[in-house]
Design a protein around this motif. Structure first.
Motif, PDB file in Angstrom:
ATOM      1  N   ARG A 453      71.723  47.463 -17.030  1.00  5.94           N
ATOM      2  CA  ARG A 453      72.100  48.323 -15.904  1.00  5.94           C
ATOM      3  C   ARG A 453      72.847  47.537 -14.829  1.00  5.94           C
ATOM      4  NH1 ARG A 453      66.614  50.901 -16.731  1.00  5.94           N
ATOM      5  NH2 ARG A 453      65.826  49.004 -15.753  1.00  5.94           N
ATOM      6  N   ALA A 454      72.703  46.213 -14.817  1.00 12.74           N
ATOM      7  CA  ALA A 454      73.341  45.399 -13.774  1.00 12.74           C
ATOM      8  C   ALA A 454      74.798  45.101 -14.094  1.00 12.74           C
ATOM      9  CB  ALA A 454      72.563  44.095 -13.591  1.00 12.74           C
ATOM     10  N   CYS A 455      75.091  44.682 -15.347  1.00 13.31           N
ATOM     11  CA  CYS A 455      76.470  44.267 -15.657  1.00 13.31           C
ATOM     12  C   CYS A 455      77.121  45.081 -16.775  1.00 13.31           C
ATOM     13  CB  CYS A 455      76.491  42.788 -16.042  1.00 13.31           C
ATOM     14  SG  CYS A 455      75.743  42.410 -17.648  1.00 13.31           S
ATOM     15  N   GLY A 456      76.361  45.962 -17.433  1.00 12.16           N
ATOM     16  CA  GLY A 456      76.934  46.785 -18.489  1.00 12.16           C
ATOM     17  C   GLY A 456      76.967  46.132 -19.860  1.00 12.16           C
ATOM     18  N   HIS A 457      76.421  44.923 -19.996  1.00  8.74           N
ATOM     19  CA  HIS A 457      76.418  44.234 -21.284  1.00  8.74           C
ATOM     20  C   HIS A 457      75.634  45.036 -22.320  1.00  8.74           C
ATOM     21  CE1 HIS A 457      76.283  40.949 -24.187  1.00  8.74           C
ATOM     22  NE2 HIS A 457      74.989  41.147 -24.289  1.00  8.74           N
ATOM     23  N   ARG A 458      76.195  45.130 -23.530  1.00 11.33           N
ATOM     24  CA  ARG A 458      75.530  45.848 -24.620  1.00 11.33           C
ATOM     25  C   ARG A 458      75.032  44.851 -25.655  1.00 11.33           C
ATOM     26  NH1 ARG A 458      79.274  51.229 -25.698  1.00 11.33           N
ATOM     27  NH2 ARG A 458      79.476  51.841 -23.513  1.00 11.33           N
ATOM     28  N   ALA A 485      67.257  40.980 -37.081  1.00 16.00           N
ATOM     29  CA  ALA A 485      66.259  41.515 -36.161  1.00 16.00           C
ATOM     30  C   ALA A 485      65.891  40.441 -35.146  1.00 16.00           C
ATOM     31  CB  ALA A 485      65.018  41.975 -36.916  1.00 16.00           C
ATOM     32  N   SER A 486      65.561  40.888 -33.928  1.00 13.36           N
ATOM     33  CA  SER A 486      65.161  39.952 -32.871  1.00 13.36           C
ATOM     34  C   SER A 486      64.292  40.702 -31.873  1.00 13.36           C
ATOM     35  CB  SER A 486      66.388  39.367 -32.168  1.00 13.36           C
ATOM     36  OG  SER A 486      67.156  40.396 -31.566  1.00 13.36           O
ATOM     37  N   ARG A 487      63.593  39.966 -31.068  1.00 14.88           N
ATOM     38  CA  ARG A 487      62.790  40.562 -30.001  1.00 14.88           C
ATOM     39  C   ARG A 487      63.689  41.082 -28.884  1.00 14.88           C
ATOM     40  NH1 ARG A 487      57.571  41.883 -31.134  1.00 14.88           N
ATOM     41  NH2 ARG A 487      56.667  40.323 -32.522  1.00 14.88           N
ATOM     42  N   LEU A 488      63.250  42.122 -28.200  1.00 15.15           N
ATOM     43  CA  LEU A 488      63.969  42.606 -27.030  1.00 15.15           C
ATOM     44  C   LEU A 488      63.838  41.562 -25.923  1.00 15.15           C
ATOM     45  CD1 LEU A 488      65.479  45.068 -25.752  1.00 15.15           C
ATOM     46  CD2 LEU A 488      63.261  45.794 -24.878  1.00 15.15           C
ATOM     47  N   PRO A 489      64.959  41.023 -25.435  1.00 13.60           N
ATOM     48  CA  PRO A 489      64.851  39.956 -24.414  1.00 13.60           C
ATOM     49  C   PRO A 489      64.315  40.498 -23.089  1.00 13.60           C
ATOM     50  CG  PRO A 489      67.149  40.584 -24.755  1.00 13.60           C
ATOM     51  CD  PRO A 489      66.363  41.310 -25.807  1.00 13.60           C
ATOM     52  N   SER A 490      63.725  39.602 -22.302  1.00 15.28           N
ATOM     53  CA  SER A 490      63.172  40.001 -21.000  1.00 15.28           C
ATOM     54  C   SER A 490      64.241  40.049 -19.922  1.00 15.28           C
ATOM     55  CB  SER A 490      62.072  39.020 -20.583  1.00 15.28           C
ATOM     56  OG  SER A 490      62.599  37.691 -20.499  1.00 15.28           O
ATOM     57  N   HIS A 491      65.412  39.423 -20.192  1.00 13.34           N
ATOM     58  CA  HIS A 491      66.493  39.444 -19.218  1.00 13.34           C
ATOM     59  C   HIS A 491      67.823  39.608 -19.959  1.00 13.34           C
ATOM     60  CE1 HIS A 491      66.047  35.242 -20.473  1.00 13.34           C
ATOM     61  NE2 HIS A 491      67.365  35.162 -20.332  1.00 13.34           N
ATOM     62  N   CYS A 492      68.848  39.986 -19.239  1.00 15.71           N
ATOM     63  CA  CYS A 492      70.159  40.228 -19.843  1.00 15.71           C
ATOM     64  C   CYS A 492      70.761  38.903 -20.330  1.00 15.71           C
ATOM     65  CB  CYS A 492      71.085  40.874 -18.820  1.00 15.71           C
ATOM     66  SG  CYS A 492      72.803  41.035 -19.407  1.00 15.71           S
ATOM     67  N   PRO A 493      71.208  38.842 -21.593  1.00 14.71           N
ATOM     68  CA  PRO A 493      71.817  37.601 -22.089  1.00 14.71           C
ATOM     69  C   PRO A 493      73.115  37.248 -21.388  1.00 14.71           C
ATOM     70  CG  PRO A 493      71.215  39.086 -23.904  1.00 14.71           C
ATOM     71  CD  PRO A 493      71.102  39.869 -22.640  1.00 14.71           C
ATOM     72  N   SER A 494      73.748  38.234 -20.707  1.00 15.03           N
ATOM     73  CA  SER A 494      75.036  37.972 -20.070  1.00 15.03           C
ATOM     74  C   SER A 494      74.880  37.551 -18.608  1.00 15.03           C
ATOM     75  CB  SER A 494      75.923  39.214 -20.165  1.00 15.03           C
ATOM     76  OG  SER A 494      77.154  39.005 -19.519  1.00 15.03           O
ATOM     77  N   CYS A 495      74.196  38.412 -17.804  1.00 19.20           N
ATOM     78  CA  CYS A 495      74.083  38.112 -16.374  1.00 19.20           C
ATOM     79  C   CYS A 495      72.705  37.579 -15.994  1.00 19.20           C
ATOM     80  CB  CYS A 495      74.405  39.355 -15.543  1.00 19.20           C
ATOM     81  SG  CYS A 495      73.144  40.655 -15.633  1.00 19.20           S
ATOM     82  N   ALA A 497      70.010  39.075 -15.481  1.00 22.86           N
ATOM     83  CA  ALA A 497      69.180  39.926 -14.632  1.00 22.86           C
ATOM     84  C   ALA A 497      67.905  40.295 -15.382  1.00 22.86           C
ATOM     85  CB  ALA A 497      69.954  41.192 -14.246  1.00 22.86           C
ATOM     86  N   GLU A 498      66.766  40.267 -14.665  1.00 22.35           N
ATOM     87  CA  GLU A 498      65.495  40.576 -15.314  1.00 22.35           C
ATOM     88  C   GLU A 498      65.209  42.073 -15.254  1.00 22.35           C
ATOM     89  OE1 GLU A 498      62.219  38.267 -14.049  1.00 22.35           O
ATOM     90  OE2 GLU A 498      63.187  36.330 -14.385  1.00 22.35           O
TER      91      GLU A 498
END
Length: 743
Positions: A453-458, A485-495, A497-498
């Protein structure tokens, strides 16, 4: 002297027979071998031959005179062994050749589909078992445990030691002690597929007048040579019971029967109906079988002891020796198209095998493919129609919910909802009436897209150009193309943001979450391929629905095919627009078939059914045809659109996919191929262009599409064009004749 010696050698060589042997390898070549003295090898014989330092299984191929005479027979390696398996039948050998020519696949790869279980070609090791020979000898003390074993063995039947111990409720040492004392003797039992022969004379189902007429028509084709018949019946019209009568007629004639199904692991109800009609289950052939089951089934087909086989598309290549009938159930289903390895359409190849065997084939569907409908029109296929449901059941009423005017309200927790108020009210009324409802959404997982929601990274798959699908039940993000397959990260890999990652769009898991909030008292069931772990789990789920242990089903297309739930009266399609758009020439046809099939789950017994289609495009031709119940008019429009666009089945289409780990390599090869593309009147080469999935499993992909007039030799043109291309640097070229997938 020298001339006499040479003459003697020549005469000796003339006495040696040479044979051609096809190996199940990705090769076009058929190798020559010498036949050892005393060995008899006819076409189809299965042999073991040397290739380099290895011994490989192969099949003696026809036309030994065509073998390469340039190599003197004295230099040929001899066949090592003839295996005891039955020869590969002639019709199957012709099918292998035809499939290889049509698909441009190496003939060795096609052979590999016909002998996929090499262990089945060797004798099965006999099973050791025990049976009773005498009473307890003098001096051997009588005990309760020993008496229980003797009571079990009193019928004289041989049992394995473990089975005897289990039935007697004793430890294995008790059984071993009786064997050592001579009270039980060891015998060897042949291992075979434990199936009773189906009984065609067992009382069948009660057929209505229309069903009886259709069954009589199908029965009359048995033993009359090749014919192809489209069994075209509305959902719930009893197509299965009708073609069962043709199966019974073939069994009476002493013939074997093959029934193809698109997803054999999901056919528990079909198997139960078969057993009710014929008193036993058929042999099965699909990916869920154990290696031992596959060995025994392949051998049972070859020796004729398997009289009826139900299987997925690969069952088409089993070595039937007395095949008398082929049935392709749900003939329209896209699962019949093999997309990996040898790329072929099993429905069409089944028609070819029936032609080679000179036997009838039945193509059954409530929503037949446009190709089959047009084949009926031009007289290539016969047709048998069932226009009414069996008994008192009627077709469900189909309505639309225009989401532009009736958007889904917010959920009690304030979250966005996906069910309109109209659909919520219908579900509530259905549950209050003590009936069952199905909510259909053909999208696995929780959400098809996760973005920041912060930077729009998909969140995207690292191996493919596709978004990762969230599966909240397992706490994983998954690619449905390569399996990453991977775990849902706790923060955005791009910006970085948590807590900024948001699920976008609904999958069935998210829909099930909504249903739990709206209908907390309902007994819910989530049904998708992610939660069904195999045939046994599927059987149990379907039993629970039939026996009304479930009120509300949330499911994907896994519930759309062939299931009969007497108390299910409401089907709500959550997103009827899904699948209508895209570059697939069959998008409209497939959407109509899928929605018609899932609609057909409603009202299959005495209680009337209703279907609600949530859509933003109620005026779309597919939606309009479903509401009007006018399939034939839809197919006419679809045929006109394909004809005007010069698209299959009015033209030929082929796809050429180039792939490599390095994008430079694939682009260079694609450019070179574009320069050498064939040119002919009525031929159009489109591309190269990045495939819609431009990267798949770490390989960069470029695509050509080739359109050709039906009278052009498409395979010859493609073979001459692609054949000279050197496959260096990991380059692969995949040819797809009559493509179904355009990704």
């Amino acid at each position: 002297m020298c001339s006499h010696a040479q003459s003697g050698v020549a005469n000796k060589e003339a006495d040696i027979e040479r044979v051609r042997v096809l190996l199940p390898l990705p090769l076009e070549a058929i190798y020559d071998y010498a036949v050892p003295e005393g060995m008899v090898l006819e076409p189809g014989a299965i042999v073991e031959v040397p290739l380099g330092s290895r011994l490989l299984i192969g099949v003696v191929w026809d036309d030994a005179e065509a073998a390469g005479e340039s190599l003197p027979i004295s230099r040929l390696k001899p066949v090592h062994t003839r295996l005891p398996a039955a020869p590969l039948p002639q019709a199957l050998r012709r099918l292998i050749e035809w499939v290889a020519r049509y698909t441009l696949a190496p003939i060795g790869n096609v052979l590999r589909m016909a002998i996929p279980v090499s262990a089945a070609l060797r004798p099965e090791r006999p099973q050791r078992a025990l049976r009773r020979t005498s009473d307890l000898p003098e001096g051997l003390r009588e005990t309760p445990a020993r008496n229980r074993v003797l009571a079990v063995a009193a019928d004289g039947l041989a049992r394995t030691a473990s089975d005897m111990a289990r039935e007697a409720g004793v430890g294995p040492s008790v059984v071993k002690g009786l064997a050592d004392a001579g009270v039980l003797e060891w015998v060897e039992l042949p291992v075979h597929l434990a199936l009773a022969p189906p009984d065609p004379e067992q009382d069948g189902f009660s057929l209505g007048p229309a069903q009886q007429t259709a069954a009589d028509q199908l029965r009359s084709r048995i033993g009359q040579g090749f014919s192809a018949t489209l069994l075209d019946g509305v959902t719930g019209s009893g197509k299965t019971e009708v073609y069962f009568e043709a199966v019974a007629e073939a069994l009476r004639a002493g013939q074997q029967v093959l029934v193809l199904q698109p997803e054999i692991a999901l056919s528990s109800q079909w198997l139960a109906r078969f057993e009710a009609r014929f008193g036993t289950r058929p042999a099965e052939w699909h990916s869920e079988l154990t290696p031992a089951q596959r060995r025994l089934t392949w051998r049972a087909v070859a020796d004729g002891s398997a009289r009826v086989v139900v299987g997925a598309r690969s069952a088409l290549f089993l070595p039937f020796t007395e095949l008398g009938l082929i049935v392709v159930d749900e003939e329209h289903d896209p699962a019949y198209k093999q997309e990996e390895g040898v790329i072929y359409q099993a429905r069409d190849m089944a028609v070819l095998r029936a032609s080679l065997e000179q036997i009838p084939i039945v193509l059954a569907s409530a929503t037949p493919s446009l190709e089959s409908v047009l084949n009926v029109k031009v007289g290539k296929y016969d047709a048998v129609h069932l226009s009414l449901r069996h008994g008192s059941a009627e077709l469900p009423k189909v309505e639309t919910v225009d989401l532009r005017r009736d958007p889904p309200p917010r959920l009690p927790n304030g979250a966005r909802g996906w069910l309109s108020q109209t659909l919520r009210d219908r579900v509530q009324a259905t549950l209050e009436a003590g009936e069952q409802a199905l909510l259909f959404l053909n999208r696995r997982g929780y959400a098809p897209l996760t973005l920041c929601r912060a930077c729009g990274h998909r969140l995207q798959c690292p191996n493919c150009t596709t978004w990762l699908v969230e599966h909240r039940l397992t706490g994983r993000l998954q690619c449905h193309h390569c399996g990453h397959a991977s775990r849902l990260p706790s923060h955005c890999p791009s910006c970085e943001a948590e807590d900024s990652l948001a699920a976008c769009g609904p999958g069935v898991e998210r829909l099930d979450e909504e249903v739990a909030l709206l209908f907390p008292e309902a007994r819910r069931l989530l049904l998708s391929s992610d939660v069904l772990t195999g045939p046994a789990a599927t059987d149990e789920v379907m039993r629970r629905i039939r026996e009304r242990e479930v009120d509300l089903v949330v499911g994907t297309q896994i519930v759309a095919k062939g299931h009969h739930f007497p108390w299910l009266t409401l089907v709500g399609v959550v997103d009827a627009d899904l699948g209508l758009a895209g570059g697939d020439l069959r998008a409209g046809e497939r959407s109509f078939q899928l929605l018609h099939q899932v609609s057909g789950r409603a009202g299959r017994a005495e209680r009337p059914g209703q279907v609600l289609l949530q859509t933003y495009e109620p005026e779309h031709p597919v939606i309009h045809a479903l509401v009007a119940g006018d399939r034939d008019a839809f197919l006419e429009r679809e045929a006109d659109a394909r004809r005007q666009g010069s698209l299959p089945p009015f033209t030929r289409l082929a796809a050429l996919i180039l792939s490599a780990p390095d994008p430079t390599i694939v682009d260079t090869a694609a450019t070179a191929l574009a320069r050498s593309a064939p040119r002919a009147e009525g031929l159009q080469v489109l591309g190269p262009a990045p495939a819609p999935l431009a990267v798949l499993r770490g390989r960069h992909r470029r695509r050509f599409l080739i359109k050709a007039r039906r009278d052009l030799p498409l395979q010859t043109l493609l073979r001459d064009w692609v054949g000279p291309v050197p496959l260096r640097g990991g380059l692969r070229i995949q040819v797809d004749i009559d493509p179904y997938s355009f990704l």
